[in-house]
Enzyme design. Sequence first.
Site, mmCIF file in Angstrom:
data_model
loop_
_atom_site.group_PDB
_atom_site.id
_atom_site.type_symbol
_atom_site.label_atom_id
_atom_site.label_comp_id
_atom_site.label_asym_id
_atom_site.label_seq_id
_atom_site.Cartn_x
_atom_site.Cartn_y
_atom_site.Cartn_z
ATOM 1 N N ARG A 279 0.817 -1.225 0.000
ATOM 2 C CA ARG A 279 0.000 0.000 0.000
ATOM 3 C C ARG A 279 0.845 1.267 0.000
ATOM 4 O O ARG A 279 0.310 2.361 -0.196
ATOM 5 C CB ARG A 279 -0.932 0.005 1.212
ATOM 6 C CG ARG A 279 -2.073 -0.984 1.120
ATOM 7 C CD ARG A 279 -3.148 -0.699 2.158
ATOM 8 N NE ARG A 279 -4.281 -1.596 1.982
ATOM 9 C CZ ARG A 279 -4.484 -2.702 2.708
ATOM 10 N NH1 ARG A 279 -3.636 -3.019 3.653
ATOM 11 N NH2 ARG A 279 -5.528 -3.459 2.483
ATOM 12 N N PHE A 409 -8.829 1.766 -5.167
ATOM 13 C CA PHE A 409 -7.708 0.836 -5.344
ATOM 14 C C PHE A 409 -7.288 0.202 -4.011
ATOM 15 O O PHE A 409 -7.236 0.875 -2.973
ATOM 16 C CB PHE A 409 -6.482 1.598 -5.871
ATOM 17 C CG PHE A 409 -6.290 1.526 -7.370
ATOM 18 C CD1 PHE A 409 -6.892 0.548 -8.130
ATOM 19 C CD2 PHE A 409 -5.469 2.440 -8.005
ATOM 20 C CE1 PHE A 409 -6.682 0.488 -9.502
ATOM 21 C CE2 PHE A 409 -5.256 2.387 -9.372
ATOM 22 C CZ PHE A 409 -5.874 1.411 -10.124
ATOM 23 N N GLU A 410 -6.937 -1.083 -4.066
ATOM 24 C CA GLU A 410 -6.302 -1.787 -2.942
ATOM 25 C C GLU A 410 -7.078 -1.650 -1.632
ATOM 26 O O GLU A 410 -6.501 -1.508 -0.559
ATOM 27 C CB GLU A 410 -4.854 -1.320 -2.777
ATOM 28 C CG GLU A 410 -3.993 -1.644 -3.992
ATOM 29 C CD GLU A 410 -2.572 -1.146 -3.871
ATOM 30 O OE1 GLU A 410 -2.117 -0.923 -2.733
ATOM 31 O OE2 GLU A 410 -1.904 -0.980 -4.909
ATOM 32 N N GLY A 411 -8.405 -1.673 -1.752
ATOM 33 C CA GLY A 411 -9.262 -1.519 -0.582
ATOM 34 C C GLY A 411 -9.881 -0.138 -0.560
ATOM 35 O O GLY A 411 -9.177 0.862 -0.401
#
Length: 620
Positions: A279, A409-411
């Site tokens: 992240r 994105f990414e959660g």
Amino acid sequence: MSEYAKARELGEQAREREWTRPSFAKQLFLGDLRLDLVHPVPAPPDEAAKRGEEFVRAVRRFLDTHVDPAAIERDGRIPDEVVKGLAGLGAFGITIGEEYGGLGLPYLYYCRALMLVGSYCPALATLLSAHQSIGVPQPLKLFGTEEQKRAFLPRCARGEISAFLLTEPDVGSDPARLSTTAVRDGDEYVLDGVKLWTTNGVVADLLVVMARTGKKISAFVVEGDSPGITVRRRNAFMGLRGIENGVTEFSQVRVPAANLIGREGEGLKIALTTLNTGRLSLPASCAGHAKWAVKIAREWGNARVQWGRKVGEHEAVATKVAFIAATAYALEAVSDLTARLADGKGSDIRIEAALAKLYATELSYQVLDELVQIRGGRGYETAESLAARGERGVPAEQMLRDTRINRIFEGSSEIMRLLITREAVDAHLSAAGELIDPEASRQARAQALRRAARFYARWLPSLVTGAGQVPTSYAGFGPLSTHLRFVERTSRKLARSLFYGMSRWQGRLEHRQAFLGRIVDIGAELFAMTAACVKAAEDAGDLGRRPQELADTFCRQARGRVDALFDRLWDNSDDHDVRLARYVLDGRYSFLEEGILDPSIEGPWIGEPEGGENVRRKTR
């Protein structure tokens, strides 16, 4: 067991359960400002720092001379020669060890490179970060066998592009619904299923694929050109028009059993652990967007004159310029701090990385929205249109579109708040979890009661008073010491508020998502304030008072947001909002939809592409 309970249990099994290293953010949510964990910040070794600086300079030269971001936006594609040029610089193996053909640089310089690339061409930053942060390199570095590392990491470092495939048409943040399967057949697994939104998937040479092995989920490295893999289409989006994002279908795809990452059933754990450092790329890119916005706001604020004054001098605009500049400094501070904590390896950064992702993506979008507002009609006009009529082609509207996806994105931000909350309350659940578990036995509840009594007897008194109430505390930070005292006092108030919420709602707390979201947002502001103060103290040696001025203004702005969030913890319309939403979904207010026409193209809400040729391509 309900579908919700199954999903919750799967997520709980996948998370890291132990805290073997200290965490600044975890302690912050417990009301304990452990400034010693972030100040002084770990610094990379001199040799690594020298190589990192040289690499960032090389990337800057390459971008300036070989990359046309306007052409990438216009054509919707990153040229193959750009990919090859970046590969030649080592940009696809920044954090891969030198023994595997990578540069072996600290995360700090990975993030600084992405900050630079993100400021210039967000689509290109997405290509690089998806490859290294969630693609093949990171999970193999953490969980791969030596044979897997030697087989695949040199290929990644050379520029063979990788992608991460988890999402499916009916699976977003709920992996319990995952339907792609991997069935063992001798020395191979056979994969079947469809993956959606596969960033880099159209051009990927290597894939990390999450698939169900029985009742659990496992992770595999899959060759992108394996027989049975079809990229059904290349998706188009609101922004990031140069990314190669597709729909990938697996039909009887045979994968060597040796390509299983970790053990069967560890796929989600691998994904979540990978994202702890993965992240870090998004806060870096967001910091780049914000720093670029400072440049444009400064130049436009001086160039545009209205009513006899530069627009930047009018208070209505000046407050926006101040917000942009102060926030840009804080976002760079958050990115640098989290990356250096990752490099130092002395801290567990699972909460810090999640906070950095959440905070940077939310604030950078606000920054770019304010930049568009400052630019007025020119902010809404495309760069090419501006240039065509003889003005500077500032891509403010494009940057706003490009950065919007970062909140997903990414959660998504909503999922990130829930993830952070779960980690923030871990100490409480460890002490008293069975007390609110309806399935716990009487004996388990009795044991939990004794544990809780011991924990809260020690913890609650620590929330009464602290260094934040001593006027001389944190004196080494000069004028910023008042803000650190605020952070210390407020962290204790935050911990008390979380405890009150747990006492009030007990097991129902996990469904009070608006309350928990505000708790997390307060923690994020305190984390950012700390990062800004720490960075300003470090920068003062070279830059004098200027960093302090930026950090001071940012902290004043953040304190206002914190006060507002505390007010809304208990004085809000959450219950009314939830009830009204239920009525909306039930059709109670369908009369609101009268008098409109829906321009949507007809089709199922959730579907899969059928037929069509394979659009997968290989960079040449």
